[in-house]
Scaffold this motif. Structure first.
Motif, mmCIF file in Angstrom:
data_model
loop_
_atom_site.group_PDB
_atom_site.id
_atom_site.type_symbol
_atom_site.label_atom_id
_atom_site.label_comp_id
_atom_site.label_asym_id
_atom_site.label_seq_id
_atom_site.Cartn_x
_atom_site.Cartn_y
_atom_site.Cartn_z
ATOM 1 N N SER A 83 0.424 -1.191 -0.090
ATOM 2 C CA SER A 83 0.448 0.043 0.340
ATOM 3 C C SER A 83 0.895 1.093 -0.030
ATOM 4 O O SER A 83 0.204 2.140 -0.690
ATOM 5 N N GLU A 84 2.502 1.630 0.685
ATOM 6 C CA GLU A 84 3.216 2.289 0.820
ATOM 7 C C GLU A 84 3.976 2.363 -1.066
ATOM 8 O O GLU A 84 4.434 3.516 -1.580
ATOM 9 N N GLU A 85 3.844 1.420 -1.615
ATOM 10 C CA GLU A 85 4.356 1.745 -3.028
ATOM 11 C C GLU A 85 3.925 3.060 -4.438
ATOM 12 O O GLU A 85 2.632 2.615 -4.592
ATOM 13 N N LYS A 86 4.214 3.243 -4.158
ATOM 14 C CA LYS A 86 4.137 4.838 -4.622
ATOM 15 C C LYS A 86 4.624 4.919 -6.214
ATOM 16 O O LYS A 86 3.254 5.432 -6.594
ATOM 17 N N LYS A 109 -3.265 3.494 -7.321
ATOM 18 C CA LYS A 109 -3.947 4.839 -6.727
ATOM 19 C C LYS A 109 -4.820 3.613 -6.178
ATOM 20 O O LYS A 109 -4.599 2.805 -4.602
ATOM 21 N N ASP A 110 -5.566 3.094 -6.893
ATOM 22 C CA ASP A 110 -6.910 2.610 -6.601
ATOM 23 C C ASP A 110 -6.112 0.888 -6.174
ATOM 24 O O ASP A 110 -6.913 -0.135 -5.077
ATOM 25 N N PHE A 111 -5.092 0.793 -6.595
ATOM 26 C CA PHE A 111 -4.590 -1.009 -6.026
ATOM 27 C C PHE A 111 -3.164 -0.982 -4.727
ATOM 28 O O PHE A 111 -3.878 -1.455 -3.951
ATOM 29 N N ARG A 121 -5.117 -3.021 -1.413
ATOM 30 C CA ARG A 121 -3.677 -3.340 -0.300
ATOM 31 C C ARG A 121 -4.013 -2.785 1.328
ATOM 32 O O ARG A 121 -3.771 -3.586 2.125
ATOM 33 N N GLU A 122 -4.428 -1.655 1.186
ATOM 34 C CA GLU A 122 -4.390 -1.013 2.739
ATOM 35 C C GLU A 122 -5.344 -1.574 3.310
ATOM 36 O O GLU A 122 -5.509 -1.397 3.893
ATOM 37 N N ALA A 123 -6.980 -1.510 2.548
ATOM 38 C CA ALA A 123 -7.788 -2.245 3.357
ATOM 39 C C ALA A 123 -7.473 -3.882 4.153
ATOM 40 O O ALA A 123 -8.160 -4.140 4.968
ATOM 41 N N ALA A 124 -6.671 -4.012 3.070
ATOM 42 C CA ALA A 124 -6.871 -5.682 2.774
ATOM 43 C C ALA A 124 -5.261 -5.819 4.426
ATOM 44 O O ALA A 124 -6.013 -6.660 5.682
#
Length: 333
Positions: free
Chosen positions: A252-255, A259-261, A265-268
């Motif tokens: 989720s931190e991979e810039k 953005k949607d991906f 990942r952050e939600a997971a």
């Protein structure tokens, strides 16, 4: 019909088809004919069910089979037909049935192949790594796990000399096979080596390394459970849960990702790091090995750890979970 091309293939070892009472290889003083692992696997398919054209095409496409048998499946079917081992059945569907004699020969050959895999390495020397991995898979399915271990190790050597990355799942096959054989210490040592050194051509991405770590810890947990060391397995099951959650956090931190991906990942990560989710997963691992109080304390510790996902130290985590469930410090004794 299959349209088997001329000329007919050379016959199989005539001792396989000798008349008279069948003798198990373990009971006879005479040297026993041997089929390759590929031939054994093929014959096994005749033991209980007809063989359809689709199955013939499937085996014809396996590189490992052509190397082991020295020809394609259609010619091997021709050999079996010429010896009267199989006969046409329901020709509209090009299906085949095995004779009683063929079944006895297959069973005898299977016993022999499972107890002697001396030349299997010679068979795979000329194969590519991917083909060698297929051989290991088929040997394992055939029940010849010792030979599967030998071939799998040979495949790893070939991968190491290439530039292809096969991923952690390929390397977790070996401890799984070793576990089947009861070679727990060897399996444990290999898993520790994967943790310490990684595997050949591993992609050096922090998130993917954590995903591999999570799977290794899970394999350690299963191994210890299989040994009957359920309490010790809890430690590595807990580490696996944390590493999987941390993997999603880092992605989720991979810039560079869309953005949607990253939001997905952050939600997971948020879901996996919640105490209720951790409790559910830990419950599957702990069963009745620890008290509910110990379980709650462990869940709270893991949840607290994941509140600072960038600061996870796995050596410390293992020690802390160990102390929370009150098991000895050395997980192998």
């Amino acid at each position: 019909m299959l349209g088997i091309p001329p000329p007919p293939p050379p016959p199989l070892d005539p001792r396989l088809f000798a008349s008279g009472k069948d003798t198990s290889p373990t009971q006879s003083n005479e040297p026993q004919p041997r089929l390759s692992a590929g031939q054994v696997q093929f014959l096994k398919k005749f033991l209980d069910t007809p063989l359809s054209r689709e199955m013939v095409d499937y085996y014809d496409g396996l590189q490992y089979y052509r190397h082991l048998v020295g020809g394609n499946v259609v010619t091997f079917v021709g050999q079996l037909m010429s010896e009267g081992l199989i006969e046409p059945h329901d020709t509209d569907r090009a299906a085949w049935i095995c004779s009683d004699k063929g079944k006895r020969i297959a069973q005898s050959a299977i016993i022999d192949t499972r107890t002697d895999s001396g030349n299997i390495i010679d068979y795979v020397q000329s194969l590519q790594a991917s083909e060698t991995l297929k051989v290991a898979t088929e040997l394992n399915r055939d029940g010849n796990v010792p030979a599967a271990v030998l071939v799998l190790k040979e495949a790893y050597k070939k991968i190491e000399s290439s530039s292809v990355s096969y991923g952690i799942d390929t390397y977790l096959r070996l401890p799984s096979y070793l576990q089947k054989l009861g070679r727990y210490d060897e399996a444990w040592g290999f898993l520790n080596q994967l943790l310490a050194r990684g595997y050949p051509n591993q992609i050096q991405n922090e998130a993917l390394i954590l995903l591999a770590r999570s799977k290794i810890y899970k394999a350690m947990c299963r191994l210890l459970q299989h040994e009957g060391k359920g309490r010790k397995a809890i430690i590595f099951g807990a580490a696996s849960i944390v590493a999987e959650a941390q993997y999603y956090y880092l992605q989720s931190e991979e810039k560079d990702w869309p953005k949607d991906f990253r939001k997905e990942r952050e939600a997971a990560f948020r879901s996996l790091s919640e105490a209720t989710s951790i409790h559910k997963e830990m419950k599957k691992i702990t069963k009745k090995e620890i008290t509910e109080t110990q379980l709650e304390a462990t869940v709270n510790y893991l949840s607290s750890t994941l509140s600072r996902p960038k600061a996870v130290k796995y050596d410390r985590l293992i020690v802390e979970v160990d102390s929370l469930i009150c098991v000895e410090k050395n997980p192998r004794h």
